[in-house]
Design a protein around this motif. Structure first.
Motif, PDB file in Angstrom:
ATOM      1  N   ALA A 128       0.834  -1.206   0.000  1.00 11.07           N
ATOM      2  CA  ALA A 128       0.000   0.000   0.000  1.00 11.07           C
ATOM      3  C   ALA A 128       0.869   1.257   0.000  1.00 11.07           C
ATOM      4  CB  ALA A 128      -0.937  -0.009   1.199  1.00 11.07           C
ATOM      5  N   ALA A 129       1.960   1.228   0.769  1.00 15.92           N
ATOM      6  CA  ALA A 129       2.872   2.376   0.800  1.00 15.92           C
ATOM      7  C   ALA A 129       3.579   2.539  -0.539  1.00 15.92           C
ATOM      8  CB  ALA A 129       3.888   2.199   1.920  1.00 15.92           C
ATOM      9  N   PHE A 130       4.028   1.433  -1.128  1.00 17.84           N
ATOM     10  CA  PHE A 130       4.681   1.511  -2.435  1.00 17.84           C
ATOM     11  C   PHE A 130       3.735   2.083  -3.487  1.00 17.84           C
ATOM     12  CE2 PHE A 130       7.426  -2.325  -1.078  1.00 17.84           C
ATOM     13  CZ  PHE A 130       8.415  -1.485  -0.590  1.00 17.84           C
ATOM     14  N   ASP A 131       2.485   1.664  -3.448  1.00 11.29           N
ATOM     15  CA  ASP A 131       1.503   2.146  -4.419  1.00 11.29           C
ATOM     16  C   ASP A 131       1.328   3.662  -4.293  1.00 11.29           C
ATOM     17  OD1 ASP A 131      -0.425   2.213  -6.375  1.00 11.29           O
ATOM     18  OD2 ASP A 131      -2.018   1.372  -5.130  1.00 11.29           O
ATOM     19  N   ARG A 132       1.247   4.137  -3.082  1.00  7.31           N
ATOM     20  CA  ARG A 132       1.111   5.585  -2.853  1.00  7.31           C
ATOM     21  C   ARG A 132       2.330   6.326  -3.390  1.00  7.31           C
ATOM     22  NH1 ARG A 132       0.908   5.252   2.233  1.00  7.31           N
ATOM     23  NH2 ARG A 132       3.065   5.806   2.721  1.00  7.31           N
ATOM     24  N   ARG A 133       3.506   5.821  -3.102  1.00 12.83           N
ATOM     25  CA  ARG A 133       4.734   6.462  -3.566  1.00 12.83           C
ATOM     26  C   ARG A 133       4.852   6.388  -5.088  1.00 12.83           C
ATOM     27  NH1 ARG A 133       8.467   3.352   0.927  1.00 12.83           N
ATOM     28  NH2 ARG A 133       7.586   4.365   2.782  1.00 12.83           N
ATOM     29  N   ARG A 134       4.404   5.293  -5.652  1.00 13.89           N
ATOM     30  CA  ARG A 134       4.425   5.124  -7.115  1.00 13.89           C
ATOM     31  C   ARG A 134       3.662   6.257  -7.791  1.00 13.89           C
ATOM     32  NH1 ARG A 134       0.694   2.069 -10.855  1.00 13.89           N
ATOM     33  NH2 ARG A 134      -0.757   2.205  -9.106  1.00 13.89           N
ATOM     34  N   ARG A 135       2.474   6.525  -7.316  1.00  8.85           N
ATOM     35  CA  ARG A 135       1.661   7.571  -7.931  1.00  8.85           C
ATOM     36  C   ARG A 135       2.283   8.955  -7.732  1.00  8.85           C
ATOM     37  NH1 ARG A 135      -2.604   7.198  -4.852  1.00  8.85           N
ATOM     38  NH2 ARG A 135      -2.358   5.144  -3.900  1.00  8.85           N
ATOM     39  N   THR A 136       2.885   9.168  -6.572  1.00  9.07           N
ATOM     40  CA  THR A 136       3.514  10.461  -6.292  1.00  9.07           C
ATOM     41  C   THR A 136       4.714  10.703  -7.191  1.00  9.07           C
ATOM     42  OG1 THR A 136       2.806  10.443  -3.977  1.00  9.07           O
ATOM     43  CG2 THR A 136       4.667  11.856  -4.531  1.00  9.07           C
ATOM     44  N   ILE A 137       5.598   9.724  -7.306  1.00  6.50           N
ATOM     45  CA  ILE A 137       6.820   9.929  -8.075  1.00  6.50           C
ATOM     46  C   ILE A 137       6.529  10.065  -9.559  1.00  6.50           C
ATOM     47  CG2 ILE A 137       7.422   7.485  -8.446  1.00  6.50           C
ATOM     48  CD1 ILE A 137      10.350   8.264  -7.850  1.00  6.50           C
ATOM     49  N   VAL A 138       5.561   9.313 -10.074  1.00  7.60           N
ATOM     50  CA  VAL A 138       5.205   9.434 -11.486  1.00  7.60           C
ATOM     51  C   VAL A 138       4.664  10.837 -11.773  1.00  7.60           C
ATOM     52  CG1 VAL A 138       3.577   8.647 -13.265  1.00  7.60           C
ATOM     53  CG2 VAL A 138       4.812   6.975 -11.877  1.00  7.60           C
ATOM     54  N   ARG A 139       3.782  11.329 -10.912  1.00 11.95           N
ATOM     55  CA  ARG A 139       3.218  12.672 -11.096  1.00 11.95           C
ATOM     56  C   ARG A 139       4.317  13.733 -11.077  1.00 11.95           C
ATOM     57  NH1 ARG A 139       2.417  16.272  -7.426  1.00 11.95           N
ATOM     58  NH2 ARG A 139       2.413  14.769  -5.688  1.00 11.95           N
ATOM     59  N   MET A 140       5.199  13.657 -10.097  1.00 11.28           N
ATOM     60  CA  MET A 140       6.225  14.688  -9.956  1.00 11.28           C
ATOM     61  C   MET A 140       7.236  14.652 -11.107  1.00 11.28           C
ATOM     62  SD  MET A 140       6.972  14.803  -5.832  1.00 11.28           S
ATOM     63  CE  MET A 140       7.974  16.314  -5.979  1.00 11.28           C
ATOM     64  N   LEU A 141       7.608  13.468 -11.563  1.00 10.02           N
ATOM     65  CA  LEU A 141       8.553  13.375 -12.667  1.00 10.02           C
ATOM     66  C   LEU A 141       7.943  13.891 -13.966  1.00 10.02           C
ATOM     67  CD1 LEU A 141      10.253   9.936 -11.928  1.00 10.02           C
ATOM     68  CD2 LEU A 141      11.365  12.173 -11.876  1.00 10.02           C
ATOM     69  N   ASN A 142       6.671  13.597 -14.186  1.00 13.91           N
ATOM     70  CA  ASN A 142       6.025  14.047 -15.419  1.00 13.91           C
ATOM     71  C   ASN A 142       5.756  15.549 -15.433  1.00 13.91           C
ATOM     72  OD1 ASN A 142       5.926  11.731 -17.052  1.00 13.91           O
ATOM     73  ND2 ASN A 142       4.201  10.902 -15.884  1.00 13.91           N
ATOM     74  N   GLU A 143       5.948  16.188 -14.286  1.00 10.89           N
ATOM     75  CA  GLU A 143       5.841  17.647 -14.247  1.00 10.89           C
ATOM     76  C   GLU A 143       7.099  18.326 -14.763  1.00 10.89           C
ATOM     77  OE1 GLU A 143       4.988  18.412 -10.158  1.00 10.89           O
ATOM     78  OE2 GLU A 143       2.861  17.863 -10.315  1.00 10.89           O
ATOM     79  N   ILE A 144       8.172  17.554 -14.977  1.00 16.55           N
ATOM     80  CA  ILE A 144       9.449  18.104 -15.457  1.00 16.55           C
ATOM     81  C   ILE A 144       9.457  18.099 -16.978  1.00 16.55           C
ATOM     82  CG2 ILE A 144      11.950  17.877 -15.419  1.00 16.55           C
ATOM     83  CD1 ILE A 144      11.634  16.228 -12.828  1.00 16.55           C
TER      84      ILE A 144
END
Length: 411
Positions: free
Chosen positions: A307-323
């Motif tokens: 569950a923690a990995f899933d949450r982090r997965r969505r966060t990191i994908v969003r932040m990287l795609n903002e670059i």
């Protein structure tokens, strides 16, 4: 040249050509550099190693503590593994993937890397080719070469979700092809093959009489609608030429305990066991008892980490795609992202123009104090691998630093 030095061997060679040609593990090298800088007082955040940040669950640690006190664990045990652990691994394999095997088909190894090496060493002869989908985990081609084989890369990119097709595999097949490597969920991309995709690859291997080595170490780490598929469970007729590699490292946050295993036909397991008897003998008994507690227990602790990995997965994908200049597909499994950074290469960032993803990774470490692994390590330059198996706060801080740095990119 002395009279005793063969004409085809340099007189000053101190390390064998076979071992000298093996590349250092890039992921471990990046992690070691990040930890060394942090120890020196630098505020480095490491996205390099594929290592859960959670402690090993308490009931597993308790089992190890008790094992330390039992004198029977202070002695040699069978090289192939504790009988009770081998039986438990067979039971766990049936429970988790629907693949029924006997304990005699299991070899307990010092982590997944030893399992991979021993599997290739047991079935490859010099010149045998192994098809390896790329991006690949750094150890696969090196293990093939150490086993006497020849790695043959088949490259997939973000346009196909980093998944290879049967058509690509067939184009790479020659009369020397003996093995195809199948990894789902994947390190480094997090790609997960659908059941239909996995079946197509399995049937292609069957059609051509190929061996399949399938790495299932991320079997429990799949997200959303993705599902894990075990090839020998899906295609029982494949079992006679299939080797499954797995371990407790990722699922139970036990990377340092060094317990993995391979499952395969009895003759191959027997040969690999003989090899291990000369290489390392038995895995640490205390670690084996800890692994026994892990695979025999329920998956509640695993579900919490997932569950923690899933949450982090969505966060990191969003932040990287903002670059601007970064394209990060959303992974369906494991705990890695594998963004393309090709549009950033050649741009000026703080007075430097990184021409490769390796140079960009160095710049990010130097300027943002964030450690990532370049795509060169995985056979596909132009990408970066970041593990999101680290704390939420560090993840947001680290990607925030990368965002700020790469926002400065100029033509």
């Amino acid at each position: 040249m002395s009279a005793s030095t063969p004409a085809n061997r340099p007189a000053d060679r101190r390390v064998s050509a076979r071992v000298g040609a093996i590349a250092e593990s890039a992921t471990l090298a990046v992690d070691a550099k990040a930890k060394a800088l942090k120890a020196a007082g630098r505020p480095v955040i490491g996205f390099g190693a594929g290592e859960p940040d959670f402690p090993t669950p308490g009931y597993i640690v308790d089992a190890a503590v008790e094992a330390c006190r039992d004198p029977k664990n202070h002695r040699y045990t069978p090289a192939g593994g504790l009988p009770e652990l081998k039986a438990a691994i067979a039971a766990k394999t049936l429970r988790d993937s629907g693949y029924r095997v006997d304990a005699s088909q299991v070899l307990v190894t010092n982590g997944g890397k030893q399992a991979i090496y021993e599997a290739f060493a047991a079935i490859l002869d010099p010149g045998d080719e192994v098809i390896i989908p790329a991006p690949y985990w750094t150890t696969y081609p090196e293990a093939v070469k150490l086993g006497g084989g020849v790695p043959v890369e088949v490259v997939a990119d973000e346009t196909t979700g980093y998944k290879v097709s049967v058509e690509q595999l067939e184009a790479a097949r020659t009369e020397k092809t003996k093995v195809v490597l199948f990894v789902s969920p994947s390190n480094p991309t997090g790609a997960v093959y659908t059941e239909a995709e996995a079946e197509a690859i399995g049937r292609w291997a069957l059609e051509h009489g190929l061996w399949v080595l399938t790495d299932e170490i991320y079997e429990h780490l799949v997200y959303g609608d993705a599902t894990f598929t075990s090839l020998p469970a899906l295609l029982p007729e494949l079992a006679d030429k299939c080797i499954v590699v797995n371990g407790v490292a990722k699922t139970y946050a036990m990377t340092g305990w060094r317990v993995g295993w391979l499952i395969g036909p009895k003759d191959v397991v027997s040969a690999a066991t003989n090899l291990q008897s000369h290489a390392t003998s038995n895995v640490s008994n205390v670690a084996q008892v800890a692994a026994l507690a892990a695979v025999s227990g329920d998956l509640s602790a695993v579900d919490e980490m997932k569950a923690a990995f899933d949450r982090r997965r969505r966060t990191i994908v969003r932040m990287l795609n903002e670059i601007e200049g970064v394209l990060c597909p959303e992974p369906e499994g494991a705990f890695y992202v594998y963004p393309s950074v090709k549009p950033l290469l050649g741009k000026e960032i703080r007075g430097r123009r990184p021409a490769t993803s390796a140079e960009l990774a160095t710049l990010i470490l130097d300027e943002a104090e964030v450690a990532v692994v370049p795509g060169e390590a995985f056979g596909t330059p132009g990408y970066l691998r970041l593990s999101y198996a680290l704390g939420d706060t560090d993840l947001v801080e680290g990607i925030g630093r990368v965002q700020k740095l790469l926002a400065e990119a100029r033509d």
